[in-house]
Scaffold this active site. Structure first.
Site, short mmCIF file in Angstrom:
data_model
loop_
_atom_site.label_atom_id
_atom_site.label_comp_id
_atom_site.label_asym_id
_atom_site.label_seq_id
_atom_site.Cartn_x
_atom_site.Cartn_y
_atom_site.Cartn_z
N GLU A 194 -0.18 -15.04 -43.30
CA GLU A 194 0.21 -15.40 -41.94
C GLU A 194 -0.37 -14.46 -40.88
OE1 GLU A 194 3.46 -17.01 -44.64
OE2 GLU A 194 2.23 -15.18 -44.51
N GLY B 215 3.91 -20.21 -47.15
CA GLY B 215 5.13 -20.87 -47.57
C GLY B 215 5.17 -21.15 -49.05
N ALA C 70 2.12 -23.68 -45.15
CA ALA C 70 2.60 -24.64 -44.15
C ALA C 70 1.47 -25.55 -43.71
CB ALA C 70 3.17 -23.89 -42.95
N GLU D 280 6.31 -17.97 -50.56
CA GLU D 280 7.72 -17.80 -50.21
C GLU D 280 8.61 -18.71 -51.06
OE1 GLU D 280 7.86 -16.58 -45.57
OE2 GLU D 280 6.69 -18.37 -46.04
#
Length: 255
Positions: free
Chosen positions: A129, A106, A61, A109
């Protein structure tokens, strides 16, 4: 545009293009959702490659953007964040992630949303994270555990460590490791081969597997049975069986 969709030989390439690290800011997330839904609709797209370029898949992110958000702002945004990734996971066609360089947070993911993952020898994947005082928020706690099992997922999420391509393959996080310069070529070849297959049967197989994983075995068998019987109404089934009887296995050509 930070994400593009290019179509060739029945394969749609969802290409991330936000230099230098393909950070997944809000605009990129929204564009990804829009184009994933377009790829799902388009009849000329029969398989999909998700690709970040030769150097990096996606490093996660946009932390500067997230740092400026408070609890209320993230409550309002978190669902849209997940929905942008879920749009990729729900493409009813074969999807392969072509992973080079970093696929973190991300980025990891997003790779998890594919049906198959081909990684370069230079790939590094992880869910860091926890190092920010957070947990994965775009499906990582759910898709990673389903893919590699809960204990391996907890190791990666609890520690925030990165794994190199070979370890990622050993734990089942990626399916194939190739030289970095061959990642896209091999991913496109995988997708192009499936793009020539029976579209409805491929869709049925994907939906039966994905839906079956979310329920008990009896319900899963019901899902499978209904799809299996339903395919007997398709032209592809007629073509495939006729070709098998007349020419032998593996020679059917599907539209």
């Amino acid at each position: 545009m930070t994400v593009s969709l290019e179509v060739a030989e029945g394969v749609g390439t969802l290409r991330l293009d936000r230099p230098p690290m393909n950070a997944l800011d809000i605009a990129t997330q929204d564009r990804l959702k829009e184009l994933a839904e377009e790829a799902a609709r388009r009849e000329d797209v029969r398989a999909v490659v998700v690709y970040g370029g030769e150097k990096v898949f996606a490093a996660g992110a946009d932390i500067k953007e997230m740092q400026a958000m408070d609890h209320t702002a993230m409550v309002l945004r978190a669902r849209a964040l997940q929905d942008s990734f879920t749009a990729v996971a729900r493409i009813p066609k074969p999807v392969v992630a072509a992973v080079t360089g970093y696929a973190l947070g991300g980025g990891c993911e997003l790779a998890l949303c594919a049906d198959y993952r081909i990684a370069g020898e230079n790939a590094k994947l992880g869910q860091p994270e926890i190092l920010l005082g957070l947990i994965p928020g775009a499906g990582g706690t759910q898709r990673l555990a389903r893919l590699v099992g809960p204990s391996k997922a907890k190791d990666l999420i609890f520690t925030g460590r990165m794994v190199k391509a070979d370890e990622a393959r050993e734990i089942g996080l990626v399916d194939r490791v190739v030289p970095a310069e061959e990642v896209y070529t091999q991913a496109h070849a995988w997708a192009a081969k499936l793009a020539q297959g029976p579209a409805l049967a491929l869709r049925a197989a994907k939906e039966a597997i994905d839906a079956g994983l979310e329920t008990d075995i009896e319900t899963g068998l019901t899902i499978e049975r209904n799809w299996f019987a339903g395919l007997f109404a398709t032209e592809d089934r007629e073509r495939g069986m006729r070709s098998f009887v007349e020419e032998g296995p593996g020679k059917a050509k599907f539209l």
